[in-house]
Design a protein around this motif. Structure first.
Motif, short mmCIF file in Angstrom:
data_model
loop_
_atom_site.label_atom_id
_atom_site.label_comp_id
_atom_site.label_asym_id
_atom_site.label_seq_id
_atom_site.Cartn_x
_atom_site.Cartn_y
_atom_site.Cartn_z
N GLU A 129 0.84 -1.31 -0.10
CA GLU A 129 -0.06 -0.15 -0.04
C GLU A 129 0.60 1.09 0.04
N TRP A 130 0.53 2.31 -0.80
CA TRP A 130 1.19 3.68 -0.86
C TRP A 130 0.40 4.50 -0.83
N TYR A 131 -0.88 4.41 -0.28
CA TYR A 131 -1.74 5.43 0.01
C TYR A 131 -2.64 5.18 1.03
N PHE A 132 -3.65 6.08 1.34
CA PHE A 132 -4.45 5.85 2.49
C PHE A 132 -5.36 4.59 2.44
N ARG A 133 -5.76 4.12 3.65
CA ARG A 133 -6.72 3.12 3.46
C ARG A 133 -8.02 3.82 3.21
N THR A 134 -9.12 2.84 2.80
CA THR A 134 -10.27 3.39 2.49
C THR A 134 -10.83 4.04 3.74
N ALA A 135 -11.56 5.26 3.04
CA ALA A 135 -11.98 6.13 4.12
C ALA A 135 -13.48 5.59 4.58
N ALA A 136 -13.98 5.85 5.70
CA ALA A 136 -15.06 5.33 6.26
C ALA A 136 -15.93 6.61 6.67
N THR A 137 -15.34 7.59 6.98
CA THR A 137 -16.17 8.81 7.72
C THR A 137 -15.81 9.97 6.83
N PRO A 138 -16.81 10.89 6.72
CA PRO A 138 -16.81 12.04 6.26
C PRO A 138 -15.64 12.91 6.62
N VAL A 139 -15.26 12.83 7.70
CA VAL A 139 -13.97 13.52 8.08
C VAL A 139 -12.70 12.96 7.54
N GLN A 140 -12.55 11.58 7.23
CA GLN A 140 -11.45 10.88 6.71
C GLN A 140 -11.42 11.43 5.15
N GLU A 141 -12.76 11.37 4.63
CA GLU A 141 -12.86 11.44 3.15
C GLU A 141 -12.37 12.92 2.61
N ASP A 142 -12.81 14.09 3.90
CA ASP A 142 -12.41 15.40 3.45
C ASP A 142 -10.81 15.45 3.71
N LEU A 143 -10.43 14.47 4.62
CA LEU A 143 -8.97 14.54 5.12
C LEU A 143 -7.98 14.04 3.81
N ILE A 144 -8.55 13.10 3.09
CA ILE A 144 -8.07 12.63 2.03
C ILE A 144 -7.99 13.55 1.06
N TRP A 145 -9.13 14.38 0.70
CA TRP A 145 -9.10 15.15 -0.28
C TRP A 145 -8.23 16.31 0.03
N PHE A 146 -8.14 16.84 1.29
CA PHE A 146 -7.42 18.00 1.43
C PHE A 146 -5.83 17.41 1.37
N HIS A 147 -5.69 16.38 1.89
CA HIS A 147 -4.15 15.84 1.72
C HIS A 147 -3.78 16.08 0.32
N ASP A 148 -4.56 15.49 -0.74
CA ASP A 148 -4.45 15.46 -2.05
C ASP A 148 -4.14 16.73 -2.62
N LEU A 149 -4.89 17.64 -2.07
CA LEU A 149 -4.62 19.09 -2.42
C LEU A 149 -3.14 19.58 -2.08
N ILE A 150 -2.80 19.40 -0.83
CA ILE A 150 -1.39 19.92 -0.41
C ILE A 150 -0.37 18.98 -0.95
N PHE A 151 -0.69 17.77 -1.45
CA PHE A 151 0.16 16.79 -2.01
C PHE A 151 0.59 17.33 -3.56
N TRP A 152 -0.47 17.74 -4.39
CA TRP A 152 -0.12 18.11 -5.46
C TRP A 152 0.56 19.49 -5.84
N VAL A 153 0.13 20.49 -4.74
CA VAL A 153 0.99 21.51 -4.70
C VAL A 153 2.44 21.33 -4.32
N GLU A 154 2.72 20.59 -3.33
CA GLU A 154 4.02 20.29 -3.01
C GLU A 154 4.80 19.46 -4.30
N VAL A 155 3.88 18.49 -4.87
CA VAL A 155 4.76 18.01 -6.06
C VAL A 155 5.06 19.06 -7.11
N VAL A 156 4.20 20.06 -7.32
CA VAL A 156 4.56 20.92 -8.31
C VAL A 156 5.73 21.83 -7.85
#
Lengths: 289, 200, 543
Positions: A35-62
């Motif tokens: 596994e190199w990514y998050f586990r499946t999100a089960a709660t709205p909190v974790q879904e938002d967290l993953i979305w937000f992480h991905d936002l930061i992640f792509w900014v950082e990749v750039v």
């Protein structure tokens, strides 16, 4: 080579295990091999967290790619052979302002959703039930405060006792069972040292501190019914690696049925001794002494 | 001549700098020396860590229409062989109204034990509005072997909470206690001594 | 400072001191010479690194496969992870960057004969050395301290660590801390008062700026650590209750005190690295540093802001949401001056005529990998995302990118860059470049997969893990083997240089090397700058 074959074997074992455990709920929130990514999100909190992480992640990749590109350009263009005479330029006010202001703007873009998510995950609006979690060296105990007050300990299943399909270092003898579609308040404290109750799929990770209560919340939609795993996430002594968390999310009806069974299964004899009322003392009366 | 002047100047500078750095160090040492009371004060003033207000001797301002659920939570540290639980799990109170609640404690061991309780309230945001008028946690509790007692808590929730935009939508607050074995067990010893005298 | 006139002559006259400087073991034990003390610090760091790196290799060996193969006692695993952390922070990175390079090159670069307080310098070193012995003892007496380098109570209190091990660790940090405070006072006094005529603050090399700022951070942070450790010590031994809930204390209070020291501590380790990288980048690009003042003040602001961000290490202890919001913002602010530094280095190289010798390769690698480690810092600074990452391998990956990789790369940079000056001999350039590439590849294989483990939720500080984490752990451990090869090759190069190295000229790096240490012979004579050099020109990067 040997290693990868072994991994494949493990993987097959897991998949077979997952099917064998069909009687139990489906395993959703367990780590997967490679596994190199998050586990499946089960709660709205974790879904938002993953979305937000991905936002930061792509900014950082750039940013990283941009720096990398500049560095490659420097290697090619400004090595001693390609550019024998160095320039003497040491200032460029415009550039200096740009690389100060631009990061500030990027940080603002990150900070706004960050704070919004922070406040969202902080408190439940109106939890319908409460689960009390107490950590010990080295197991968890759970108390269903609003469902008759029964409680139980949850211990790791030792490696020798594992049944097929059970996950080593993750499965426990008594899983926590919680209803889906229900806002649940989690109250946590510790009996000895600081531990941390962490289930990634729920977006929950909170220290249990002796002498104080901590509060957080979770809500899993019915679509995400299944089994989730977590581990203690604060160094708590010798068996820190051996106090996992396993949670079954079931439907509300199933949960009611389980509660009725559990009440008898985990019933505790409560002795009723005569009570006397002590005179409470105030701080001032102590000071007066 | 110039050289000696320069050296003199330098010596003066060195003395000044050392004095300055020592000032820095002693300031930080001073700060950390008073850090503990400062931290406690900070917690009490801001409700940080869920520290409720201590309002002994005050009376409640009187209830308003809004109500709130107060839940009671009890814990016992592993070093003290007591049972400890709230008499009721939760009560609904009118905000501003004075409320009396009970906890029950039993010494399940065969010797007298002195316990002290720590406490906090969650969510933390409510803590500065949670006023405890009377509470067993302020003092050491001595329980004889097998003895059970009821321990009262009197509190009210400050109606100012309704003016706090971050706190006013919170409908439930949990008051939690944890009993620890007191490091000073002299009272328990005194108790067993007197009992020993009786039996003689 | 190509146009700096340094009138330092070393060939004339018998100074009285020359006649009776001690030889043999006395030279080292009683040493008051800044170069000898710098060498002692570097030797100490090398010795400590054998232990610290050895422990990390033991951990990686155990973690290579799930299950317990080599370390059957989890407490022993906890003990070596604790010792690894303490040793690497306090007895490898700090002595090398601050004690080693700082002592060697502050007097050489600002143009003064020695530190302001040579005897205090000696005490600083031997306190640190005693600290190393105590921390080594803490792993063997009383069962060993298995608390993590953060020593969180209640785990570190008398109930859960009844032996003397934690007391030894505490005393060790007390000694090392006292040594560092004395060293910091020495550095500040020297830099403020003993600069050569004409070297104004704004003409100082950036390495001096870095050491100056670091010394202030030490001065402010270490007393807090000392105070907190003293409280823990009395809690353990004299029944006080600073951190004991049973006596009205609060274990979270320890975490506040510890991280109030702990966060500046990470800048104490990285700001000297910034200084070294600035010197090397400028030297090998044959260009003055771009945006000199911006660079100096960026370091200063990182130091200042570093004191008000500590609780981002504690996002999961359960404090209120407003506090967390503040610490998110404050922490992210640090990215701005850090960005200024990165871009200024790039701009320094831009238009340069760069020779990619080993020190420059390391500096180049430092910049890139510090960016990689830095951006994950921005990820972690966001408390909501920290809910997924706190205490997982993602954190391990992040801080090893900025410490194990970046700070270690800076140490390698400094070693290759200044080795000719320190021992008068040139290292083998080809071997040096091999060593860089092996280390570069090794550490990336070692630490990059740990991001994936963290994403998947593997907790840190465990010797055995669920089987699903096996794959990336194996990759990580094989990276550790490659890194170990790199480290061993470095020690070979060091030995080879001392034994077979060609004689180094006073300035082996050419016109880019403009700071004062390159105006004296190689190896730097026992006494330098006895006649003060005079700086008449504007410094590097300040035209």
């Amino acid at each position: 080579m040997i290693k990868s074959r072994w991994m494949l074997f493990l993987f097959v074992l897991f998949s077979a295990g997952a099917i064998a455990a069909g009687a139990h709920a489906e395993v959703i929130g367990a780590p997967q091999p490679w596994e190199w990514y998050f586990r499946t999100a089960a709660t709205p909190v974790q879904e938002d967290l993953i979305w937000f992480h991905d936002l930061i992640f792509w900014v950082e990749v750039v940013i990283v790619l941009f720096v990398m590109a500049l560095m490659i350009y420097i290697v090619v263009k400004f090595n001693a052979k390609a550019n024998p005479t160095p320039s003497t330029r040491t200032h460029n006010t415009f550039l200096e302002v740009i690389w100060t202001v631009l990061p500030v703007l990027i940080l603002v873009v990150i900070a706004v959703p960050s704070l919004r998510l922070l406040f969202f995950m902080d408190k439940a609006k109106n939890p319908e039930m409460t689960l009390k979690i107490t950590s010990h060296q080295w197991y968890w105990s759970y108390q269903y405060v609003d469902n008759g007050g029964f409680g139980f300990d949850s211990n790791l299943i030792p490696e020798a006792d594992l049944k097929p399909g059970q996950l080593r270092l993750l499965d426990v003898d008594n899983r926590v069972v919680l209803p889906a579609d229900t806002e649940i308040r989690l109250l946590m404290t510790s009996e000895d040292v600081i531990h941390n109750w962490a289930v990634q799929s729920f977006g929950v990770r909170l220290d249990t501190v002796p002498g104080r209560i901590n509060e957080t919340w979770m809500k899993v939609p019915a679509a995400k019914i299944g089994t989730y795993y977590g581990q203690c996430s604060e160094l708590c002594g010798v068996n820190h690696a051996y106090m996992p968390i396993a949670v079954d999310i079931v439907s509300k009806q199933d949960f009611q049925r389980w509660v009725e069974q559990a009440k008898t299964k985990f019933a505790s004899a409560d002795d009723a001794a005569p009570m006397k009322v002590v005179q409470a003392e105030t701080q001032s009366s102590i000071d007066a002494r | 001549m110039d050289q000696t002047n320069r050296l003199k100047e330098q010596q003066r500078g060195i003395r000044l700098t050392v004095a300055g750095t020592l000032l820095f160090v002693s300031a930080m040492v001073g700060l950390v020396a008073v850090a503990e009371p400062l931290y406690k004060l900070f917690c009490q003033v801001t409700g940080y860590n869920g520290t409720p207000r201590i309002a002994e001797g005050q009376s409640s301002p009187g209830g308003v229409a809004e109500t709130m659920t107060v839940r009671f939570d009890a814990n016992v540290n592993r070093e003290i062989a007591w049972k400890f639980k709230p008499a009721v799990n939760q009560v609904d109170v009118r905000i501003g109204e004075e409320m009396l609640a009970f906890y029950e404690a039993t010494n399940t061991s065969s010797e007298p034990l002195v316990g002290t309780a720590t406490f906090n309230v969650m969510p933390e945001r409510v803590a500065p509005y949670f006023n405890k008028i009377q509470c067993f946690c302020f003092t050491e509790q001595v329980l004889k072997p097998g003895e059970s007692v009821q321990m009262p808590v009197t509190f009210f929730i400050d109606p100012d909470m309704l003016k706090d935009q971050y706190a006013r939508d919170i409908k439930t607050v949990t008051l939690s206690y944890t009993f620890f074995l007191n490091q000073d067990q002299s009272k328990a010893k005194a108790l067993s001594a007197t009992q020993a005298n009786y039996s003689n | 400072m190509a146009d700096t006139h340094a009138h330092a002559h070393h060939d004339h006259g018998d100074h009285g001191e020359h006649a009776h400087h001690p030889t043999g073991w006395r030279r080292w034990l009683y040493s008051t010479n800044h170069k000898d003390i710098g060498t002692l610090y570097l030797v100490l760091a090398i010795i400590a690194s054998f232990v610290g790196v050895g422990f990390s290799m033991m951990m990686r060996l155990e973690l290579a496969e799930p299950g317990l193969q080599f370390i059957h006692d989890q407490h022993f695993y906890n003990v070596i992870l604790t010792a690894h952390g303490l040793i690497m922070v306090f007895f490898v990175v700090m002595p090398a960057l601050i004690g080693g390079f700082g002592n060697w090159f502050i007097p050489l670069m600002i143009g003064c004969p020695d530190m302001a307080f040579p005897r205090m310098n000696n005490i600083s070193f031997w306190l640190t050395a005693a600290g190393l012995i105590l921390v080594a003892l803490s792993t063997v007496v009383g069962g060993g301290a298995g608390t993590g380098w953060t020593v969180y109570p209640p785990l570190s209190n008398h109930t859960f660590h009844p032996g003397m091990s934690v007391d030894f660790a505490i005393l060790s940090l007390h000694l090392a801390g006292a040594g560092s405070i004395l060293g910091a006072i020495n550095f500040i006094t020297t830099i403020v008062n003993m600069r050569a005529p004409g070297m104004t603050f704004h003409r100082m090399p950036l390495f001096i700026w870095a050491m100056f700022i670091t010394a202030f951070l030490l001065l402010l942070a270490l007393p807090v650590l000392a105070g907190a450790l003293t409280m823990l010590l009395t809690d353990r031994n004299f029944h006080t209750a600073f951190f004991e809930p049973s006596g009205g204390g609060d274990p979270i209070f320890w975490q506040h005190l510890f991280w109030f020291f702990g966060h500046p501590e990470v800048y104490i380790m990285i700001i000297p690295a910034f200084g070294i990288i600035s010197q090397v980048v400028s030297t090998f690009s044959k260009k003055p540093v771009f945006g000199y003042l911006g660079m100096a003040y960026a370091m200063a602001s990182i130091g200042v802001v570093g004191f008000v961000v500590w609780a981002h290490h504690m996002f999961t202890v359960g404090f209120n949401v407003e506090t967390r919001a503040y610490f998110i913002i404050a922490t992210m602010v640090i990215a701005v001056p850090t960005g200024i530094k990165i871009f200024s280095w790039l701009a320094t190289m831009w238009g340069g005529s760069i020779e990619f010798k080993t020190p420059m390769l390391y500096a180049f690698g430092f910049i890139f990998l510090f960016v990689v480690g830095g951006v994950t810092g921005v990820t972690l600074s966001n408390a909501p995302v920290d809910m997924a990452f706190h205490d997982t391998y993602f954190v391990i990956a992040h801080f090893h990118y900025v410490l194990s990789i970046a700070a270690m790369f800076a140490i390698f940079t400094g070693m290759y860059y200044w080795l000719p000056k320190m021992c008068g001999k040139m290292y083998n350039e080809k071997l040096g470049q091999w060593q860089f590439w092996i280390t570069f590849v090794g550490v990336n294989i070692l630490f990059f997969p740990q991001h994936f483990l963290g994403m998947a939720g593997m907790p840190r500080r465990i010797a055995d893990y669920p089987d699903a984490f096996a794959g990336w752990n194996m990759v990580s451990s094989s990276g550790a083997v490659v890194s170990l090869v790199g480290a061993l090759l470095f020690f070979y190069i060091l030995w080879d240089t001392l034994r077979n190295g060609a004689k180094a000229p006073a300035n082996p790096w050419g016109i880019g090397a403009t700071t004062l240490e390159w105006t004296v012979d190689s190896p730097a004579p026992f006494h330098t700058h006895e006649i003060l050099p005079e700086i008449k020109a504007e410094p590097a990067g300040h035209h």
